[in-house]
Design a protein around this motif. Structure first.
Motif, PDB file in Angstrom:
ATOM      1  N   PHE A 102       0.829  -1.211   0.000  1.00  0.00           N
ATOM      2  CA  PHE A 102       0.000   0.000   0.000  1.00  0.00           C
ATOM      3  C   PHE A 102       0.864   1.262   0.000  1.00  0.00           C
ATOM      4  O   PHE A 102       0.536   2.259   0.651  1.00  0.00           O
ATOM      5  CB  PHE A 102      -0.969  -0.001   1.188  1.00  0.00           C
ATOM      6  CG  PHE A 102      -1.818  -1.227   1.237  1.00  0.00           C
ATOM      7  CD1 PHE A 102      -2.891  -1.369   0.361  1.00  0.00           C
ATOM      8  CD2 PHE A 102      -1.530  -2.259   2.111  1.00  0.00           C
ATOM      9  CE1 PHE A 102      -3.662  -2.512   0.379  1.00  0.00           C
ATOM     10  CE2 PHE A 102      -2.300  -3.406   2.138  1.00  0.00           C
ATOM     11  CZ  PHE A 102      -3.368  -3.539   1.267  1.00  0.00           C
ATOM     12  N   ALA A 103       1.966   1.196  -0.734  1.00  0.00           N
ATOM     13  CA  ALA A 103       2.882   2.326  -0.799  1.00  0.00           C
ATOM     14  C   ALA A 103       2.551   3.268  -1.956  1.00  0.00           C
ATOM     15  O   ALA A 103       3.274   4.211  -2.200  1.00  0.00           O
ATOM     16  CB  ALA A 103       4.315   1.817  -0.935  1.00  0.00           C
ATOM     17  N   GLN A 105      -0.419   5.036  -2.278  1.00  0.00           N
ATOM     18  CA  GLN A 105      -1.209   6.140  -1.739  1.00  0.00           C
ATOM     19  C   GLN A 105      -1.954   6.845  -2.863  1.00  0.00           C
ATOM     20  O   GLN A 105      -2.626   6.192  -3.628  1.00  0.00           O
ATOM     21  CB  GLN A 105      -0.299   7.041  -0.915  1.00  0.00           C
ATOM     22  CG  GLN A 105       0.313   6.208   0.214  1.00  0.00           C
ATOM     23  CD  GLN A 105       1.473   6.833   0.890  1.00  0.00           C
ATOM     24  OE1 GLN A 105       1.312   7.228   2.013  1.00  0.00           O
ATOM     25  NE2 GLN A 105       2.606   6.924   0.246  1.00  0.00           N
ATOM     26  N   CYS A 106      -1.804   8.158  -3.036  1.00  0.00           N
ATOM     27  CA  CYS A 106      -2.535   8.816  -4.130  1.00  0.00           C
ATOM     28  C   CYS A 106      -1.881   8.532  -5.471  1.00  0.00           C
ATOM     29  O   CYS A 106      -2.492   8.683  -6.521  1.00  0.00           O
ATOM     30  CB  CYS A 106      -2.669  10.310  -3.896  1.00  0.00           C
ATOM     31  SG  CYS A 106      -1.206  11.276  -4.345  1.00  0.00           S
ATOM     32  N   THR A 110       4.570   8.464  -6.556  1.00  0.00           N
ATOM     33  CA  THR A 110       5.057   7.092  -6.675  1.00  0.00           C
ATOM     34  C   THR A 110       6.153   6.921  -7.728  1.00  0.00           C
ATOM     35  O   THR A 110       7.154   6.244  -7.455  1.00  0.00           O
ATOM     36  CB  THR A 110       3.883   6.135  -6.946  1.00  0.00           C
ATOM     37  OG1 THR A 110       2.956   6.261  -5.870  1.00  0.00           O
ATOM     38  CG2 THR A 110       4.352   4.704  -7.036  1.00  0.00           C
ATOM     39  N   CYS A 141       6.084  13.382  -0.061  1.00  0.00           N
ATOM     40  CA  CYS A 141       4.799  12.714  -0.246  1.00  0.00           C
ATOM     41  C   CYS A 141       3.766  13.558   0.476  1.00  0.00           C
ATOM     42  O   CYS A 141       3.827  13.701   1.698  1.00  0.00           O
ATOM     43  CB  CYS A 141       4.832  11.302   0.330  1.00  0.00           C
ATOM     44  SG  CYS A 141       3.206  10.518   0.353  1.00  0.00           S
ATOM     45  N   CYS A 143       0.781  12.862   0.912  1.00  0.00           N
ATOM     46  CA  CYS A 143      -0.106  11.993   1.702  1.00  0.00           C
ATOM     47  C   CYS A 143       0.534  11.669   3.052  1.00  0.00           C
ATOM     48  O   CYS A 143      -0.116  11.082   3.894  1.00  0.00           O
ATOM     49  CB  CYS A 143      -0.391  10.705   0.955  1.00  0.00           C
ATOM     50  SG  CYS A 143      -1.202  10.931  -0.634  1.00  0.00           S
ATOM     51  N   GLY A 145       2.685   9.515   3.925  1.00  0.00           N
ATOM     52  CA  GLY A 145       2.740   8.092   4.257  1.00  0.00           C
ATOM     53  C   GLY A 145       4.041   7.439   3.884  1.00  0.00           C
ATOM     54  O   GLY A 145       4.083   6.579   3.022  1.00  0.00           O
ATOM     55  N   TYR A 146       5.108   7.821   4.520  1.00  0.00           N
ATOM     56  CA  TYR A 146       6.414   7.266   4.176  1.00  0.00           C
ATOM     57  C   TYR A 146       6.592   5.829   4.656  1.00  0.00           C
ATOM     58  O   TYR A 146       7.364   5.072   4.074  1.00  0.00           O
ATOM     59  CB  TYR A 146       7.545   8.130   4.734  1.00  0.00           C
ATOM     60  CG  TYR A 146       7.671   9.460   4.028  1.00  0.00           C
ATOM     61  CD1 TYR A 146       8.552   9.613   2.972  1.00  0.00           C
ATOM     62  CD2 TYR A 146       6.898  10.540   4.402  1.00  0.00           C
ATOM     63  CE1 TYR A 146       8.666  10.816   2.301  1.00  0.00           C
ATOM     64  CE2 TYR A 146       7.008  11.750   3.752  1.00  0.00           C
ATOM     65  CZ  TYR A 146       7.882  11.884   2.701  1.00  0.00           C
ATOM     66  OH  TYR A 146       7.983  13.073   2.047  1.00  0.00           O
TER      67      TYR A 146
END
Length: 169
Positions: A102-103, A105-106, A110, A141, A143, A145-146
């Protein structure tokens, strides 16, 4: 003196394919990749080289394609996120690990993270979490979410180590 709008010949190897282009000297590598070569996987966020979403590899080193002129890359070998997937359109191993952890994210940042991770894993096939964190800290990022990105890169490194061990056995 050459006017600023004159086209300059640029020769690149992009994702293994030799390309010859005539580009305006002021155009960024990201712009040429996206508009001229239709490699739209390279995303452009800040256009100042800060966010890293436009990261590509130039001669195996990560560079900010939005902050580099295409003419500066003349003669070089460029790898974009499109190079990570096999020709059949399936996800490549690193992309698969990003999906599984789930890396994504948006998804906007990426491609930059994937190219950073590619460079890291080539240079350092078995990085520890500190090295992975240092690597991914180069990109932003939004988001925030690192952790999944770090987990994915570590999982990719572990998978590569396992594959190497099987080959040696």
């Amino acid at each position: 003196m050459t006017p600023a709008t004159s086209a300059v010949p640029v020769r690149l190897t992009v994702n293994g394919e030799r390309r010859a282009l005539d580009v305006e000297a002021r155009r960024s590598l990201a712009d040429v990749l996206r508009r001229d070569l239709r490699l739209t996987g390279t995303t452009v966020g800040c256009e100042t080289g800060v966010c890293g979403s436009c990261t590509v590899l130039l001669d195996d080193e990560p560079v900010r394609a939005c902050a580099m002129l295409a003419v500066q890359a003349d003669g070089g070998s460029v790898e974009t996120v499109e190079s990570l997937a096999p020709a059949d359109g399936e996800l490549g191993p690193l992309q698969t690990v990003f999906r599984d952890h789930f890396a994504l994210q948006c998804g906007f940042c990426t491609p930059g993270f994937l190219m950073l991770a590619t460079a890291l894993l080539r240079r350092e096939p078995d990085p520890d979490r500190t090295a992975v964190r240092a690597c991914v800290s180069a990109n932003l990022c939004r988001c925030t979410g690192y952790q999944p990105v770090v987990d994915a890169v570590c999982a990719a490194a572990a998978a590569c180590a396992s594959a190497r061990a099987e080959e040696e056995a």
